[in-house]
Design a protein around this motif. Structure first.
Motif, PDB file in Angstrom:
ATOM      1  N   GLU A   1       0.842  -1.204   0.000  1.00 50.22           N
ATOM      2  CA  GLU A   1       0.000   0.000   0.000  1.00 50.22           C
ATOM      3  C   GLU A   1       0.868   1.241   0.000  1.00 50.22           C
ATOM      4  OE1 GLU A   1      -2.801   1.883   3.325  1.00 50.22           O
ATOM      5  OE2 GLU A   1      -3.762   0.156   2.329  1.00 50.22           O
ATOM      6  N   HIS A   2       0.542   2.170  -0.902  1.00 50.38           N
ATOM      7  CA  HIS A   2       1.282   3.422  -0.951  1.00 50.38           C
ATOM      8  C   HIS A   2       1.065   4.185   0.354  1.00 50.38           C
ATOM      9  CE1 HIS A   2       2.712   7.334  -2.223  1.00 50.38           C
ATOM     10  NE2 HIS A   2       3.073   6.844  -3.402  1.00 50.38           N
ATOM     11  N   PRO A   3       2.139   4.620   1.027  1.00 50.85           N
ATOM     12  CA  PRO A   3       1.972   5.259   2.342  1.00 50.85           C
ATOM     13  C   PRO A   3       1.262   6.597   2.308  1.00 50.85           C
ATOM     14  CG  PRO A   3       4.250   5.414   1.583  1.00 50.85           C
ATOM     15  CD  PRO A   3       3.545   4.489   0.641  1.00 50.85           C
ATOM     16  N   LEU A   4       1.216   7.267   1.141  1.00 57.63           N
ATOM     17  CA  LEU A   4       0.577   8.573   1.046  1.00 57.63           C
ATOM     18  C   LEU A   4      -0.831   8.512   0.488  1.00 57.63           C
ATOM     19  CD1 LEU A   4       3.552  10.747  -0.295  1.00 57.63           C
ATOM     20  CD2 LEU A   4       2.799  10.435   2.073  1.00 57.63           C
ATOM     21  N   THR A   5      -1.072   7.618  -0.471  1.00 56.48           N
ATOM     22  CA  THR A   5      -2.353   7.617  -1.185  1.00 56.48           C
ATOM     23  C   THR A   5      -3.208   6.385  -0.922  1.00 56.48           C
ATOM     24  OG1 THR A   5      -1.453   6.505  -3.145  1.00 56.48           O
ATOM     25  CG2 THR A   5      -1.246   8.923  -3.041  1.00 56.48           C
ATOM     26  N   GLY A   6      -2.590   5.311  -0.441  1.00 58.69           N
ATOM     27  CA  GLY A   6      -3.322   4.060  -0.260  1.00 58.69           C
ATOM     28  C   GLY A   6      -3.479   3.241  -1.535  1.00 58.69           C
ATOM     29  N   ASP A   7      -2.955   3.742  -2.675  1.00 55.87           N
ATOM     30  CA  ASP A   7      -3.000   2.994  -3.928  1.00 55.87           C
ATOM     31  C   ASP A   7      -2.050   1.804  -3.860  1.00 55.87           C
ATOM     32  OD1 ASP A   7      -4.770   4.808  -5.214  1.00 55.87           O
ATOM     33  OD2 ASP A   7      -3.084   6.153  -5.646  1.00 55.87           O
ATOM     34  N   PRO A   8      -2.236   0.800  -4.723  1.00 58.58           N
ATOM     35  CA  PRO A   8      -1.243  -0.263  -4.805  1.00 58.58           C
ATOM     36  C   PRO A   8       0.109   0.319  -5.237  1.00 58.58           C
ATOM     37  CG  PRO A   8      -3.258  -0.878  -5.956  1.00 58.58           C
ATOM     38  CD  PRO A   8      -3.380   0.573  -5.626  1.00 58.58           C
ATOM     39  N   LEU A   9       1.162  -0.144  -4.591  1.00 63.37           N
ATOM     40  CA  LEU A   9       2.516   0.302  -4.897  1.00 63.37           C
ATOM     41  C   LEU A   9       3.368  -0.934  -5.155  1.00 63.37           C
ATOM     42  CD1 LEU A   9       4.646   2.624  -5.034  1.00 63.37           C
ATOM     43  CD2 LEU A   9       5.056   2.199  -2.603  1.00 63.37           C
ATOM     44  N   ILE A  10       3.996  -0.969  -6.323  1.00 65.55           N
ATOM     45  CA  ILE A  10       4.783  -2.138  -6.711  1.00 65.55           C
ATOM     46  C   ILE A  10       6.238  -1.907  -6.367  1.00 65.55           C
ATOM     47  CG2 ILE A  10       5.437  -3.647  -8.619  1.00 65.55           C
ATOM     48  CD1 ILE A  10       2.878  -2.602 -10.048  1.00 65.55           C
ATOM     49  N   ALA A  11       6.788  -2.787  -5.533  1.00 62.27           N
ATOM     50  CA  ALA A  11       8.208  -2.744  -5.180  1.00 62.27           C
ATOM     51  C   ALA A  11       8.902  -3.865  -5.942  1.00 62.27           C
ATOM     52  CB  ALA A  11       8.383  -2.928  -3.677  1.00 62.27           C
ATOM     53  N   PHE A  12       9.722  -3.488  -6.919  1.00 63.55           N
ATOM     54  CA  PHE A  12      10.386  -4.470  -7.770  1.00 63.55           C
ATOM     55  C   PHE A  12      11.677  -4.969  -7.124  1.00 63.55           C
ATOM     56  CE2 PHE A  12       7.960  -1.776 -10.713  1.00 63.55           C
ATOM     57  CZ  PHE A  12       7.245  -2.749 -11.407  1.00 63.55           C
ATOM     58  N   ASP A  13      11.958  -6.247  -7.318  1.00 65.60           N
ATOM     59  CA  ASP A  13      13.224  -6.828  -6.878  1.00 65.60           C
ATOM     60  C   ASP A  13      14.204  -6.745  -8.041  1.00 65.60           C
ATOM     61  OD1 ASP A  13      15.364  -8.293  -6.028  1.00 65.60           O
ATOM     62  OD2 ASP A  13      14.191  -9.994  -5.290  1.00 65.60           O
ATOM     63  N   HIS A  14      15.086  -5.753  -8.012  1.00 67.18           N
ATOM     64  CA  HIS A  14      16.024  -5.549  -9.112  1.00 67.18           C
ATOM     65  C   HIS A  14      17.207  -6.507  -9.049  1.00 67.18           C
ATOM     66  CE1 HIS A  14      13.946  -1.917 -10.432  1.00 67.18           C
ATOM     67  NE2 HIS A  14      13.882  -1.549  -9.162  1.00 67.18           N
ATOM     68  N   ARG A  15      17.315  -7.263  -7.974  1.00 67.82           N
ATOM     69  CA  ARG A  15      18.443  -8.182  -7.837  1.00 67.82           C
ATOM     70  C   ARG A  15      18.114  -9.584  -8.341  1.00 67.82           C
ATOM     71  NH1 ARG A  15      20.750  -6.709  -1.748  1.00 67.82           N
ATOM     72  NH2 ARG A  15      21.079  -4.470  -2.140  1.00 67.82           N
ATOM     73  N   ALA A  16      16.853  -9.947  -8.283  1.00 63.51           N
ATOM     74  CA  ALA A  16      16.477 -11.317  -8.658  1.00 63.51           C
ATOM     75  C   ALA A  16      15.192 -11.295  -9.474  1.00 63.51           C
ATOM     76  CB  ALA A  16      16.299 -12.182  -7.416  1.00 63.51           C
ATOM     77  N   PRO A  17      15.265 -10.924 -10.750  1.00 65.50           N
ATOM     78  CA  PRO A  17      14.049 -10.911 -11.580  1.00 65.50           C
ATOM     79  C   PRO A  17      13.485 -12.307 -11.743  1.00 65.50           C
ATOM     80  CG  PRO A  17      16.000 -10.639 -12.939  1.00 65.50           C
ATOM     81  CD  PRO A  17      16.457 -10.554 -11.509  1.00 65.50           C
ATOM     82  N   ALA A  18      12.167 -12.370 -11.867  1.00 66.43           N
ATOM     83  CA  ALA A  18      11.507 -13.671 -12.029  1.00 66.43           C
ATOM     84  C   ALA A  18      11.733 -14.198 -13.425  1.00 66.43           C
ATOM     85  CB  ALA A  18      10.012 -13.525 -11.763  1.00 66.43           C
ATOM     86  N   ALA A  19      11.675 -15.514 -13.574  1.00 65.99           N
ATOM     87  CA  ALA A  19      11.732 -16.123 -14.903  1.00 65.99           C
ATOM     88  C   ALA A  19      10.406 -15.869 -15.602  1.00 65.99           C
ATOM     89  CB  ALA A  19      11.989 -17.622 -14.793  1.00 65.99           C
ATOM     90  N   LEU A  20      10.485 -15.524 -16.875  1.00 66.08           N
ATOM     91  CA  LEU A  20       9.268 -15.245 -17.641  1.00 66.08           C
ATOM     92  C   LEU A  20       8.555 -16.556 -17.949  1.00 66.08           C
ATOM     93  CD1 LEU A  20       7.631 -13.008 -19.017  1.00 66.08           C
ATOM     94  CD2 LEU A  20       8.916 -13.450 -21.092  1.00 66.08           C
ATOM     95  N   THR A  21       7.302 -16.649 -17.551  1.00 63.51           N
ATOM     96  CA  THR A  21       6.517 -17.838 -17.813  1.00 63.51           C
ATOM     97  C   THR A  21       5.315 -17.469 -18.662  1.00 63.51           C
ATOM     98  OG1 THR A  21       5.288 -17.502 -15.757  1.00 63.51           O
ATOM     99  CG2 THR A  21       7.209 -18.953 -15.670  1.00 63.51           C
ATOM    100  N   PRO A  22       4.876 -18.349 -19.539  1.00 64.48           N
ATOM    101  CA  PRO A  22       3.744 -18.012 -20.422  1.00 64.48           C
ATOM    102  C   PRO A  22       2.457 -17.874 -19.646  1.00 64.48           C
ATOM    103  CG  PRO A  22       4.326 -20.315 -20.657  1.00 64.48           C
ATOM    104  CD  PRO A  22       5.388 -19.706 -19.791  1.00 64.48           C
ATOM    105  N   VAL A  23       1.583 -16.993 -20.123  1.00 58.62           N
ATOM    106  CA  VAL A  23       0.265 -16.821 -19.536  1.00 58.62           C
ATOM    107  C   VAL A  23      -0.683 -17.826 -20.158  1.00 58.62           C
ATOM    108  CG1 VAL A  23      -1.648 -15.236 -19.228  1.00 58.62           C
ATOM    109  CG2 VAL A  23       0.686 -14.394 -19.086  1.00 58.62           C
ATOM    110  N   SER A  24      -1.361 -18.588 -19.335  1.00 60.93           N
ATOM    111  CA  SER A  24      -2.298 -19.589 -19.859  1.00 60.93           C
ATOM    112  C   SER A  24      -3.568 -18.925 -20.318  1.00 60.93           C
ATOM    113  CB  SER A  24      -2.593 -20.614 -18.775  1.00 60.93           C
ATOM    114  OG  SER A  24      -3.120 -19.970 -17.632  1.00 60.93           O
TER     115      SER A  24
END
Length: 263
Positions: A240-263
């Protein structure tokens, strides 16, 4: 005014790039298109503002197929800020913004008081009110972006279509632009790369991947860690964004996920 994209198929150079796309923005709603590069966002928007003709499907504006409207009537209903933006206008800033009034004018008709008021108001809303006499070609990329948005606003459309409107803007002007979109409550369809900006400004999100819509809903419903891994190939936490309450995405720049196909 409600805008709906129904079962849209678009082919370019014989290759289908968008298939079966269904998108909606209700009256006064801001609907965002998000997805990786090449997912079809710009193609959908180009179809909405009639730069491309669909192979199948239709775009309804207020229940009317936009292809049934004359070019002038279509331009009175929908104004666009595309990614392909002219940089060689040998016109003043004010003249560029005044071009937004063209759909309302008869051939060779001059500017009236109402036109002048809309042009000045549009320049003021994008923070360019003192720049009317400057040459458009001499502006920075961010300034050009704001002038072209002012041109779309001067068009006084029922629907705005914006393709990456925050490109070239510094942080302050990005924030101001997104606040302007929310303030005016005009039906808006826009593509954004910045997912946190999309979560902040959009009432509804449509996620495109491989030319198809794979998720639709509110930002809180759509922007999940699983979807971010599957569609964007990143590892992230949604908080949760501390100022607005909107969703806030915190990316992990050290360990990106493997790309998997969308079913």
């Amino acid at each position: 005014m409600r805008i709906a994209v129904e079962d849209l198929d678009v082919a370019l150079s014989g290759r289908t790039v968008v298939s079966g796309v269904r998108i909606v923005a209700e009256d006064g709603e801001i609907a965002g298109l998000v997805g990786p590069n090449g997912s079809g966002k710009s193609t959908v928007l180009r179809t909405v503002y009639r730069h491309l003709r669909p192979h199948a499907g239709r775009v309804l504006v207020g229940g009317t197929d936009i292809r049934a409207l004359s070019p002038a009537e279509s331009a009175r209903q929908v104004a666009a800020l595309p990614q392909e933006r002219g940089s060689d206008f040998e016109l003043s800033v004010r003249e560029v913004v005044a071009m937004g009034r063209t759909p309302y004018k008869r051939a060779f008709a001059g500017e009236d008081r109402g036109d002048a008021g809309l042009v000045e108001s549009a320049l003021e809303r994008v923070g360019m009110v003192g720049a009317g006499r400057r040459r458009f070609s001499a502006l920075s990329g961010g300034e050009r972006q704001r002038v072209l948005l002012a041109r779309a606003l001067a068009q006084d459309p029922r629907v705005l279509v914006l393709d990456e409107p925050t490109n070239h803007l510094d942080v302050r002007h990005q924030v101001e632009l997104l606040a302007l979109l929310r303030e005016q409550r005009r039906t808006t369809l826009l593509a954004l790369h910045d997912l946190n900006a999309a979560a902040s400004v959009c009432d509804r999100l449509h996620v495109l991947h491989g030319g198809a819509v794979v998720a639709s809903g509110t930002p809180r419903e759509v922007l999940t860690a699983d979807l971010l891994a599957e569609v964007f190939g990143v590892r992230a936490a949604v908080v949760e964004h501390p100022l607005t309450g909107d969703p806030l995405i915190a990316f992990d720049h050290r360990a990106p996920a493997a790309l998997t196909p969308v079913s």
